[in-house]
Scaffold this motif. Structure first.
Motif, PDB file in Angstrom:
ATOM      1  N   SER A 258     -70.014 -70.445  -0.953  1.00  8.44           N
ATOM      2  CA  SER A 258     -70.673 -69.642   0.062  1.00  8.44           C
ATOM      3  C   SER A 258     -72.025 -70.229   0.430  1.00  8.44           C
ATOM      4  N   GLU A 286     -74.272 -65.370   3.606  1.00  9.19           N
ATOM      5  CA  GLU A 286     -73.051 -64.597   3.442  1.00  9.19           C
ATOM      6  C   GLU A 286     -72.830 -64.312   1.957  1.00  9.19           C
ATOM      7  N   GLU A 287     -72.642 -63.044   1.602  1.00 10.33           N
ATOM      8  CA  GLU A 287     -72.424 -62.666   0.214  1.00 10.33           C
ATOM      9  C   GLU A 287     -70.953 -62.863  -0.171  1.00 10.33           C
ATOM     10  N   GLN A 289     -67.555 -61.592  -1.598  1.00  8.77           N
ATOM     11  CA  GLN A 289     -66.920 -60.278  -1.657  1.00  8.77           C
ATOM     12  C   GLN A 289     -66.429 -59.989  -3.074  1.00  8.77           C
ATOM     13  N   THR A 290     -66.611 -58.745  -3.519  1.00  4.83           N
ATOM     14  CA  THR A 290     -66.148 -58.310  -4.837  1.00  4.83           C
ATOM     15  C   THR A 290     -65.423 -56.979  -4.700  1.00  4.83           C
ATOM     16  N   ASN A 292     -64.904 -53.093  -5.258  1.00  6.44           N
ATOM     17  CA  ASN A 292     -65.777 -51.966  -5.554  1.00  6.44           C
ATOM     18  C   ASN A 292     -65.230 -51.220  -6.765  1.00  6.44           C
TER      19      ASN A 292
END
Length: 334
Positions: A258, A286-287, A289-290, A292
């Protein structure tokens, strides 16, 4: 393996399968580079209310027979056989205190896996990025043993004679670590827990708070050290340990990708007279994604319902059985 030993209805009497499974678990975790020579895995003794089995004086890849397995007591982490010399068993209190605190924990694995160690030092939160690691919840909490060194709650805490080597080498440090597996592991809750234990030991009464059977967290990172898994059985502990390492590897590579692809921006302020950026830090545009919290929980439930643990165990067990490096002399019915 541990299926048939724990739960409401026990179906196995002989401990052969349990001991064979413990040996195989050591081999599997070594084969997957989750265990080094100093990692360990233990299992609760289903025939006792206060002992567990641990093969910690022998490296995981070399463990092969019942003579390598030692039975320890929850009470103080001492061996049932008082004639044993235990110079090589330095962190068994991780296990004894977890078993003592959580009756629902039947297996404990402690690892120094190189895939996870960066998350123990860089203070980047380890979060589930794949469904197979849903057991991590929203993220794996991290415990800093320095907080136990300086707490002053235990005799000798912060004294000049105490070794600050980051190892859980005493019952007191093991107790401090076990508390981290509960969501109430604040300093206030920790102090209350210790005071309650002290009062109970003097009066012979019970603790005021209701006993917590299962930990709130399955995996805890240990700063500058490694990670520990608390599970309901051998198969579950092995699965969690392997996928903690896999998830860490995927997350780390995703973070690097990323940053490389999207780049980052520098945050901070520049003094009026010029010079370096005050409080400057790089923020990735841009982070990664994980999952929730709900997604992680649902993924873990789906995996358990669909036999992910047994399926993984069968494949991993077969691989080490065919590898000449590993030898298991304990006969199993499976």
């Amino acid at each position: 393996m541990s299926n048939g030993y724990f739960g409401a209805h026990r179906t196995k009497l002989s401990l052969d399968d349990l001991h064979a499974g413990l040996i195989t678990a050591n081999h599997i975790l070594h084969h997957h580079s989750v265990f080094d020579a100093y990692s360990h895995i233990s299992v609760r003794n289903p025939d006792s209310t206060d002992t567990f089995f641990l093969a910690d004086t022998t490296p995981p890849s070399v463990i092969s027979s019942l003579s390598d397995i030692i039975e320890f007591k929850f009470e103080d982490g001492s061996p049932l056989d008082t004639t044993l010399s235990l110079s090589g068993v330095s962190e068994r209190w991780i296990d004894s205190e977890l078993y003592k605190r959580f009756p629902g924990v039947n297996c404990v694995a402690h690892s120094h896996c190189v895939d996870v160690l960066p998350f123990c030092t860089a203070k980047v939160p380890l979060k589930p990025v794949i469904p197979s690691a849903g057991f991590l919840g929203s993220e794996a909490p991290a415990w800093d043993i320095a907080s136990a060194y300086s707490s002053g709650i235990f005799p000798g805490s912060g004294s000049s004679g105490e070794k600050h080597d980051r190892l859980v080498r005493s019952q007191n440090l093991g107790a401090a670590f076990a508390i981290k597996f509960s969501k109430t592991s604040t300093s206030t809750g920790f102090i209350y827990s210790k005071l309650s234990e002290s009062v109970s030991s003097v009066t012979g009464g019970h603790k005021d708070k209701e006993e917590q059977a299962d930990p709130d967290y399955a995996v805890i990172l240990m700063r500058e050290h490694g990670f520990t898994v608390a599970a309901r059985g051998i198969e579950e502990a092995v699965y969690m340990a392997i996928y903690t390492a896999i998830n860490a590897r995927v997350q780390r590579e995703a973070l690097q990708m990323s940053e490389s692809y999207f780049g980052g921006t520098i945050e901070g302020s520049i003094p009026e007279k010029g010079g370096s950026i005050k409080g400057g830090k790089t923020k990735v545009t841009e982070e990664v994604q994980t999952l929730n919290a709900k997604e992680a929980r649902d993924a873990w439930e789906t995996g358990r319902e669909n036999g992910w643990l047994d399926r993984g165990w069968l494949e991993w067990k077969r691989a080490v059985e065919k590898n000449p490096l590993y030898e298991n002399q304990v006969q199993s019915d499976e």
